[in-house]
Write a protein that holds these residues in place. Structure first.
Motif, PDB file in Angstrom:
ATOM      1  N   SER A  62       0.804  -1.226   0.000  1.00  0.00           N
ATOM      2  CA  SER A  62       0.000   0.000   0.000  1.00  0.00           C
ATOM      3  C   SER A  62       0.835   1.274   0.000  1.00  0.00           C
ATOM      4  O   SER A  62       0.419   2.281  -0.558  1.00  0.00           O
ATOM      5  CB  SER A  62      -0.928   0.019   1.220  1.00  0.00           C
ATOM      6  OG  SER A  62      -1.798  -1.091   1.184  1.00  0.00           O
ATOM      7  N   SER A  73      -6.839  -1.864  -3.008  1.00  0.00           N
ATOM      8  CA  SER A  73      -7.315  -3.197  -3.398  1.00  0.00           C
ATOM      9  C   SER A  73      -6.307  -4.297  -3.053  1.00  0.00           C
ATOM     10  O   SER A  73      -6.684  -5.359  -2.549  1.00  0.00           O
ATOM     11  CB  SER A  73      -7.662  -3.236  -4.891  1.00  0.00           C
ATOM     12  OG  SER A  73      -6.551  -2.871  -5.673  1.00  0.00           O
ATOM     13  N   THR A  74      -5.007  -4.043  -3.272  1.00  0.00           N
ATOM     14  CA  THR A  74      -4.007  -5.065  -2.975  1.00  0.00           C
ATOM     15  C   THR A  74      -3.797  -5.205  -1.470  1.00  0.00           C
ATOM     16  O   THR A  74      -3.632  -6.324  -0.969  1.00  0.00           O
ATOM     17  CB  THR A  74      -2.670  -4.754  -3.685  1.00  0.00           C
ATOM     18  OG1 THR A  74      -2.936  -4.587  -5.078  1.00  0.00           O
ATOM     19  CG2 THR A  74      -1.669  -5.874  -3.501  1.00  0.00           C
ATOM     20  N   SER A  92     -12.073  -5.486  -7.910  1.00  0.00           N
ATOM     21  CA  SER A  92     -11.452  -4.163  -7.854  1.00  0.00           C
ATOM     22  C   SER A  92     -10.030  -4.222  -8.407  1.00  0.00           C
ATOM     23  O   SER A  92      -9.618  -3.371  -9.203  1.00  0.00           O
ATOM     24  CB  SER A  92     -11.435  -3.669  -6.414  1.00  0.00           C
ATOM     25  OG  SER A  92     -10.596  -2.552  -6.285  1.00  0.00           O
ATOM     26  N   SER A  93      -9.277  -5.238  -8.003  1.00  0.00           N
ATOM     27  CA  SER A  93      -7.911  -5.410  -8.502  1.00  0.00           C
ATOM     28  C   SER A  93      -7.905  -5.668 -10.008  1.00  0.00           C
ATOM     29  O   SER A  93      -6.995  -5.249 -10.719  1.00  0.00           O
ATOM     30  CB  SER A  93      -7.245  -6.575  -7.763  1.00  0.00           C
ATOM     31  OG  SER A  93      -5.906  -6.729  -8.155  1.00  0.00           O
ATOM     32  N   LEU A 139     -15.774  -0.209 -10.023  1.00  0.00           N
ATOM     33  CA  LEU A 139     -14.890  -0.273  -8.859  1.00  0.00           C
ATOM     34  C   LEU A 139     -13.627   0.567  -9.082  1.00  0.00           C
ATOM     35  O   LEU A 139     -13.323   0.980 -10.204  1.00  0.00           O
ATOM     36  CB  LEU A 139     -14.538  -1.728  -8.552  1.00  0.00           C
ATOM     37  CG  LEU A 139     -15.748  -2.608  -8.188  1.00  0.00           C
ATOM     38  CD1 LEU A 139     -15.336  -4.072  -8.082  1.00  0.00           C
ATOM     39  CD2 LEU A 139     -16.381  -2.153  -6.896  1.00  0.00           C
ATOM     40  N   ASN A 140     -12.877   0.807  -8.004  1.00  0.00           N
ATOM     41  CA  ASN A 140     -11.816   1.815  -8.054  1.00  0.00           C
ATOM     42  C   ASN A 140     -10.692   1.483  -9.039  1.00  0.00           C
ATOM     43  O   ASN A 140     -10.109   2.378  -9.628  1.00  0.00           O
ATOM     44  CB  ASN A 140     -11.241   2.056  -6.645  1.00  0.00           C
ATOM     45  CG  ASN A 140     -10.530   0.840  -6.089  1.00  0.00           C
ATOM     46  OD1 ASN A 140     -10.716  -0.283  -6.562  1.00  0.00           O
ATOM     47  ND2 ASN A 140      -9.723   1.049  -5.074  1.00  0.00           N
ATOM     48  N   GLY A 141     -10.361   0.198  -9.233  1.00  0.00           N
ATOM     49  CA  GLY A 141      -9.269  -0.162 -10.131  1.00  0.00           C
ATOM     50  C   GLY A 141      -9.510   0.248 -11.575  1.00  0.00           C
ATOM     51  O   GLY A 141      -8.565   0.495 -12.330  1.00  0.00           O
ATOM     52  N   ASN A 163      -5.364   3.453  -5.844  1.00  0.00           N
ATOM     53  CA  ASN A 163      -6.315   2.339  -5.950  1.00  0.00           C
ATOM     54  C   ASN A 163      -5.637   0.987  -5.740  1.00  0.00           C
ATOM     55  O   ASN A 163      -6.213   0.086  -5.123  1.00  0.00           O
ATOM     56  CB  ASN A 163      -7.010   2.382  -7.311  1.00  0.00           C
ATOM     57  CG  ASN A 163      -7.926   3.580  -7.440  1.00  0.00           C
ATOM     58  OD1 ASN A 163      -8.357   4.142  -6.441  1.00  0.00           O
ATOM     59  ND2 ASN A 163      -8.214   3.980  -8.657  1.00  0.00           N
ATOM     60  N   HIS A 164      -4.418   0.840  -6.263  1.00  0.00           N
ATOM     61  CA  HIS A 164      -3.666  -0.402  -6.066  1.00  0.00           C
ATOM     62  C   HIS A 164      -3.388  -0.613  -4.582  1.00  0.00           C
ATOM     63  O   HIS A 164      -3.500  -1.732  -4.071  1.00  0.00           O
ATOM     64  CB  HIS A 164      -2.349  -0.349  -6.856  1.00  0.00           C
ATOM     65  CG  HIS A 164      -1.435  -1.490  -6.552  1.00  0.00           C
ATOM     66  ND1 HIS A 164      -0.435  -1.404  -5.606  1.00  0.00           N
ATOM     67  CD2 HIS A 164      -1.365  -2.733  -7.057  1.00  0.00           C
ATOM     68  CE1 HIS A 164       0.211  -2.553  -5.535  1.00  0.00           C
ATOM     69  NE2 HIS A 164      -0.335  -3.378  -6.409  1.00  0.00           N
ATOM     70  N   ALA A 224     -12.873  -7.332  -3.609  1.00  0.00           N
ATOM     71  CA  ALA A 224     -11.447  -6.975  -3.673  1.00  0.00           C
ATOM     72  C   ALA A 224     -10.811  -7.482  -4.961  1.00  0.00           C
ATOM     73  O   ALA A 224     -10.030  -6.777  -5.607  1.00  0.00           O
ATOM     74  CB  ALA A 224     -10.710  -7.534  -2.462  1.00  0.00           C
TER      75      ALA A 224
END
Length: 207
Positions: free
Chosen positions: A31, A123-124, A166-167, A173-175, A119-120, A163
């Motif tokens: 993160s 999600s990560t 998203s990834s 979604l955010n990704g 975003n990474h 999740a």
């Protein structure tokens, strides 16, 4: 900075670091700490060395290494049997998007890169927490050991699905936001760059 991101051909430290680290260490590494490399490129390399950053040879080398990282990371993910290593190699692929957006040197690419870095991280980091929860209970990260997880942990499985999607970069979604903006910035420079991004997104869905 390339080692810190990490870009291909120097990403090999990352999966080992994630595998050996506790869950909290993996979350902080994914993160925050990986972003130190891209922050360095944006904050120091581009402003301090603008002529070199715009040099066509430098741009083509960084772009090629970024596209290789995107595709290489995705292919290695497809072969993983260890859950944590899969998420770790997915970081190599996703950070390849970030470096490609930076080296596109246009507003869409750089903005998309910054958005994707945030975003990474979300999600990560979430995926590493999800892996850590079941690892604390089962003491194994073998993907094959977790078949039928939905029957005993339905809410957990729903969170995991969000999740993962998203990834993967699924709209809304955010990704998705970062990837589509990077794709636009890459396409403004070369359709081959955009093709590499598109292949990486497709492989991300596969793994």
């Amino acid at each position: 900075f390339a080692v810190k991101v990490p870009m291909w051909p120097v990403p090999t430290w990352l999966p080992d670091a994630h595998t050996e680290a506790p869950t909290a260490g993996s979350v902080i590494l994914a993160s925050v700490l990986l972003k130190m490399g891209t922050y360095g490129l944006l904050r120091f390399s581009l402003p301090l060395l603008p002529d070199t950053a715009k040099d066509p040879k430098v741009v083509s080398i960084i772009a090629t290494l970024s596209i290789i990282a995107i595709i290489y990371g995705a292919f290695v993910c497809l072969m993983q049997k260890d859950w944590k290593k899969l998420v770790a190699y997915s970081s190599v692929s996703h950070m390849g998007f970030c470096t490609l957006g930076i080296i596109a040197l246009n507003p869409a690419g750089i903005s998309g890169s910054i958005i994707q870095q945030i975003n990474h991280g979300i999600s990560t980091g979430m995926l590493f927490l999800i892996v850590g929860i079941v690892y604390e209970r089962r003491h194994t990260r073998e993907i094959a050991e977790y078949t039928g997880l939905y029957r005993v942990m339905p809410i957990y499985t729903a969170v995991f699905l969000i999740a993962a999607l998203s990834s993967m970069g699924l709209p809304p979604l955010n990704g998705f936001i970062g990837e589509i903006t990077i794709l636009k910035g890459a396409y403004e420079v070369s359709w081959l760059w955009a093709l590499g991004c598109g292949l990486g997104i497709a492989l991300c869905a596969a793994y």
